[in-house]
Design a protein around this motif. Structure first.
Motif, mmCIF file in Angstrom:
data_model
loop_
_atom_site.group_PDB
_atom_site.id
_atom_site.type_symbol
_atom_site.label_atom_id
_atom_site.label_comp_id
_atom_site.label_asym_id
_atom_site.label_seq_id
_atom_site.Cartn_x
_atom_site.Cartn_y
_atom_site.Cartn_z
ATOM 1 N N PRO A 1 0.829 -1.208 0.000
ATOM 2 C CA PRO A 1 0.000 0.000 0.000
ATOM 3 C C PRO A 1 0.867 1.263 0.000
ATOM 4 C CG PRO A 1 -0.657 -1.530 1.747
ATOM 5 C CD PRO A 1 0.638 -2.029 1.202
ATOM 6 N N ASP A 2 0.293 2.340 -0.477
ATOM 7 C CA ASP A 2 0.942 3.646 -0.353
ATOM 8 C C ASP A 2 0.915 4.010 1.129
ATOM 9 O OD1 ASP A 2 1.765 6.244 -0.303
ATOM 10 O OD2 ASP A 2 0.398 6.937 -1.871
ATOM 11 N N TYR A 3 2.075 4.012 1.750
ATOM 12 C CA TYR A 3 2.113 4.240 3.188
ATOM 13 C C TYR A 3 1.569 5.609 3.568
ATOM 14 C CZ TYR A 3 4.659 -0.097 3.864
ATOM 15 O OH TYR A 3 4.997 -1.437 3.908
ATOM 16 N N ARG A 4 1.621 6.565 2.632
ATOM 17 C CA ARG A 4 1.067 7.884 2.911
ATOM 18 C C ARG A 4 -0.449 7.856 2.993
ATOM 19 N NH1 ARG A 4 3.970 10.611 -2.128
ATOM 20 N NH2 ARG A 4 3.074 8.650 -2.931
ATOM 21 N N ALA A 5 -1.072 6.817 2.434
ATOM 22 C CA ALA A 5 -2.528 6.702 2.447
ATOM 23 C C ALA A 5 -3.045 5.908 3.644
ATOM 24 C CB ALA A 5 -3.001 6.050 1.151
ATOM 25 N N LEU A 6 -2.152 5.366 4.444
ATOM 26 C CA LEU A 6 -2.572 4.600 5.617
ATOM 27 C C LEU A 6 -3.056 5.546 6.715
ATOM 28 C CD1 LEU A 6 0.292 1.943 5.792
ATOM 29 C CD2 LEU A 6 -2.030 1.649 4.884
ATOM 30 N N PRO A 7 -3.808 5.032 7.687
ATOM 31 C CA PRO A 7 -4.279 5.887 8.774
ATOM 32 C C PRO A 7 -3.129 6.588 9.492
ATOM 33 C CG PRO A 7 -5.351 3.739 8.864
ATOM 34 C CD PRO A 7 -4.290 3.642 7.806
ATOM 35 N N VAL A 8 -3.378 7.784 9.962
ATOM 36 C CA VAL A 8 -2.369 8.540 10.699
ATOM 37 C C VAL A 8 -2.007 7.782 11.973
ATOM 38 C CG1 VAL A 8 -1.913 10.671 11.965
ATOM 39 C CG2 VAL A 8 -3.152 10.740 9.789
ATOM 40 N N SER A 9 -0.721 7.736 12.266
ATOM 41 C CA SER A 9 -0.260 7.037 13.462
ATOM 42 C C SER A 9 -0.632 7.831 14.712
ATOM 43 C CB SER A 9 1.259 6.846 13.400
ATOM 44 O OG SER A 9 1.753 6.427 14.659
ATOM 45 N N GLU A 10 -1.412 7.200 15.593
ATOM 46 C CA GLU A 10 -1.742 7.834 16.873
ATOM 47 C C GLU A 10 -0.495 7.948 17.744
ATOM 48 O OE1 GLU A 10 -4.412 9.271 17.535
ATOM 49 O OE2 GLU A 10 -5.890 8.450 16.154
ATOM 50 N N LEU A 11 0.388 6.964 17.654
ATOM 51 C CA LEU A 11 1.609 7.023 18.457
ATOM 52 C C LEU A 11 2.501 8.173 18.006
ATOM 53 C CD1 LEU A 11 2.557 3.267 18.928
ATOM 54 C CD2 LEU A 11 1.576 4.835 20.600
ATOM 55 N N ALA A 12 2.531 8.456 16.707
ATOM 56 C CA ALA A 12 3.327 9.584 16.239
ATOM 57 C C ALA A 12 2.828 10.883 16.857
ATOM 58 C CB ALA A 12 3.271 9.669 14.717
ATOM 59 N N ARG A 13 1.509 10.974 17.032
ATOM 60 C CA ARG A 13 0.915 12.172 17.635
ATOM 61 C C ARG A 13 1.170 12.243 19.136
ATOM 62 N NH1 ARG A 13 -5.240 12.157 16.393
ATOM 63 N NH2 ARG A 13 -5.066 14.136 17.514
ATOM 64 N N HIS A 14 1.265 11.075 19.794
ATOM 65 C CA HIS A 14 1.235 11.063 21.259
ATOM 66 C C HIS A 14 2.482 10.488 21.922
ATOM 67 C CE1 HIS A 14 -2.907 12.376 21.451
ATOM 68 N NE2 HIS A 14 -3.270 11.433 20.603
ATOM 69 N N GLU A 15 3.465 10.020 21.149
ATOM 70 C CA GLU A 15 4.580 9.335 21.802
ATOM 71 C C GLU A 15 5.388 10.263 22.706
ATOM 72 O OE1 GLU A 15 6.629 7.483 18.636
ATOM 73 O OE2 GLU A 15 7.269 9.345 17.681
ATOM 74 N N GLN A 16 5.463 11.544 22.381
ATOM 75 C CA GLN A 16 6.158 12.469 23.273
ATOM 76 C C GLN A 16 5.369 12.663 24.566
ATOM 77 O OE1 GLN A 16 7.271 16.116 21.348
ATOM 78 N NE2 GLN A 16 8.625 15.100 19.881
ATOM 79 N N ASP A 17 4.045 12.714 24.459
ATOM 80 C CA ASP A 17 3.210 12.785 25.667
ATOM 81 C C ASP A 17 3.398 11.537 26.522
ATOM 82 O OD1 ASP A 17 2.000 15.256 24.987
ATOM 83 O OD2 ASP A 17 0.590 14.215 23.671
ATOM 84 N N ILE A 18 3.418 10.384 25.874
ATOM 85 C CA ILE A 18 3.582 9.125 26.606
ATOM 86 C C ILE A 18 4.916 9.108 27.329
ATOM 87 C CG2 ILE A 18 3.880 6.627 26.337
ATOM 88 C CD1 ILE A 18 1.865 6.805 23.985
ATOM 89 N N ALA A 19 5.977 9.496 26.634
ATOM 90 C CA ALA A 19 7.305 9.498 27.251
ATOM 91 C C ALA A 19 7.362 10.462 28.433
ATOM 92 C CB ALA A 19 8.357 9.870 26.216
ATOM 93 N N ARG A 20 6.795 11.650 28.258
ATOM 94 C CA ARG A 20 6.853 12.670 29.311
ATOM 95 C C ARG A 20 6.014 12.272 30.524
ATOM 96 N NH1 ARG A 20 3.146 16.699 29.868
ATOM 97 N NH2 ARG A 20 2.395 16.282 27.747
ATOM 98 N N LEU A 21 4.810 11.788 30.288
ATOM 99 C CA LEU A 21 3.885 11.509 31.378
ATOM 100 C C LEU A 21 4.164 10.175 32.059
ATOM 101 C CD1 LEU A 21 0.655 12.693 29.541
ATOM 102 C CD2 LEU A 21 1.877 13.930 31.337
ATOM 103 N N SER A 22 4.832 9.259 31.357
ATOM 104 C CA SER A 22 5.130 7.942 31.929
ATOM 105 C C SER A 22 6.490 7.887 32.597
ATOM 106 C CB SER A 22 5.055 6.859 30.842
ATOM 107 O OG SER A 22 3.775 6.811 30.257
ATOM 108 N N ALA A 23 7.219 8.985 32.580
ATOM 109 C CA ALA A 23 8.530 9.003 33.230
ATOM 110 C C ALA A 23 8.353 8.923 34.740
ATOM 111 C CB ALA A 23 9.282 10.273 32.846
ATOM 112 N N GLY A 24 9.334 8.346 35.404
ATOM 113 C CA GLY A 24 9.267 8.258 36.856
ATOM 114 C C GLY A 24 9.424 6.843 37.339
ATOM 115 N N ASP A 25 9.575 6.703 38.648
ATOM 116 C CA ASP A 25 9.832 5.396 39.257
ATOM 117 C C ASP A 25 8.699 4.916 40.151
ATOM 118 O OD1 ASP A 25 12.394 5.288 38.086
ATOM 119 O OD2 ASP A 25 13.196 6.555 39.686
#
Length: 367
Positions: free
Chosen positions: A226-250
């Motif tokens: 498939p044309d990878y540009r036509a695939l659904p937008v990656s939710e992780l691409a949108r949120h991976e920085q949020d996940i990294a920032r908010l999931s940091a810690g011990d």
């Protein structure tokens, strides 16, 4: 028959094709399905005429939605043999381990729903192809279990703390997400699956050619994708920085509170937070602990750890309650044994990891 088994002749050698064949249950893994897959793999492992193996799912909706937890609930809710659920997981984990260690290339062609035990099979295969409609998840936190079937292995290999996030929230990944984090290798259109098999049939898969992984990889790559540009937008691409920032810690309780308090305007994020908020507090601790412990473990010891964890889980009331609320009564209001992660005693978590299995007491008899 819960599976279809075919031996497809090529120019030389044969393809072994296993089709999970229970579309009415989204190809959920039953005890009989697991036993039959194991028997076929054991036979093909040493069979000189079988050169490579393909897994696929029947129907239009799913590769495999996971283990048949309705079957599990019936046993937990009845007066049956308490060893039956444990034997189900013994056989399932042995099957997954067999796929991981199989001496011949295995291609998984995943479409639609790939969750839980389905992702266990899919992740264990050497080549993992997905169609554009795929949805991957490990949603066990919602039913009082935890991501098993080797998830301690493959979630730990995702970038950052995405594996932890998936385990805590049951986050559903689309095709772009799966490709982005390496849970799938490449995308393929549904109508190109049969041409792929036809192309494989034209090859000689004996001798050195059968062992040439690069040749197989090149052949798959030559297919039209498939044309990878036509695939659904990656939710992780949108949120991976949020996940990294908010999931940091011990401290797990702090991480969960930080995630739930985040002001992020996204339907996908809200769905993840809904699952986190309603998930089993003991399960959240199990996700946290299994990923930490598994960092230095072999694959064999990971499956042994997970078997011990699962054996403890199914003896506690949360699993039965979670399945009841989600799938039986469908009130979506499970009453967990502890109201929050801060209320779970450390001893309750620790008992899920004891005693440790080894070569002398492993009921799976992993090689």
């Amino acid at each position: 028959m819960p599976i279809q088994v075919q031996e497809i002749p090529c120019q030389e050698g044969n393809i072994g094709l296993i089709t999970l064949d229970s579309p009415a249950t989204l190809n959920a893994l039953s005890a009989s399905m697991i036993r039959e897959i194991q028997a076929v793999l054991d036979q093909w492992s040493d069979a000189e005429h079988i050169s490579l193996v393909i897994f696929q799912g029947a129907g239009n909706r799913a590769f495999c939605a996971g283990g048949d937890i309705r079957e599990l609930y019936d046993v937990l809710a009845g007066e049956g043999d308490p060893d039956i659920p444990a034997s189900f997981f013994v056989n399932e984990y042995r099957m997954d381990y067999t796929i991981h260690r199989f001496p011949k290339p295995i291609i998984a062609i995943g479409h639609g729903v790939i969750m839980g035990g389905g992702l266990g099979i899919f992740s264990a295969c050497r080549y993992r192809l997905v169609t554009p409609d795929v949805k991957l998840a490990m949603p066990e936190v919602s039913i009082g279990l935890y991501p098993d079937v080797g998830a301690s292995w493959f979630l730990n290999r995702l970038p950052g703390r995405i594996g932890l996030f998936m385990g805590l929230t049951g986050a559903r990944l689309n095709v772009s997400d799966a490709l982005r984090v390496g849970l799938a290798d490449m995308a393929i259109q549904k109508d190109h699956i049969e041409p792929l098999i036809e192309r494989l049939k034209q090859e000689r898969w004996t001798g050195e050619a059968a062992a040439d992984d690069n040749r197989l990889f090149r052949l798959i790559k030559q297919l039209e994708h498939p044309d990878y540009r036509a695939l659904p937008v990656s939710e992780l691409a949108r949120h991976e920085q949020d996940i990294a920032r908010l999931s940091a810690g011990d401290e797990l309780p702090d991480i969960i509170e930080t995630l739930l308090a985040a002001d992020i305007d996204s339907d996908w994020w809200r769905e993840c937070m809904g699952s986190l908020r309603g998930g089993c507090p003991v399960s959240a601790w199990l996700v946290w602990t299994q990923l930490k412990k598994a960092q230095q473990m072999s694959l064999k010891d990971i499956f042994r750890m997970e078997l011990t964890m699962t054996t403890r889980c199914i003896r506690r009331p949360d699993v039965r309650e979670g399945i009841r609320a989600r799938l039986i009564d469908k009130d979506q209001a499970p009453v967990w044994t502890y109201p929050s992660v801060r209320d779970v005693p450390e001893t309750v978590v620790e008992e899920h990891f004891e005693p440790e299995l080894n070569d002398s007491n492993d009921p799976m008899k992993l090689d």
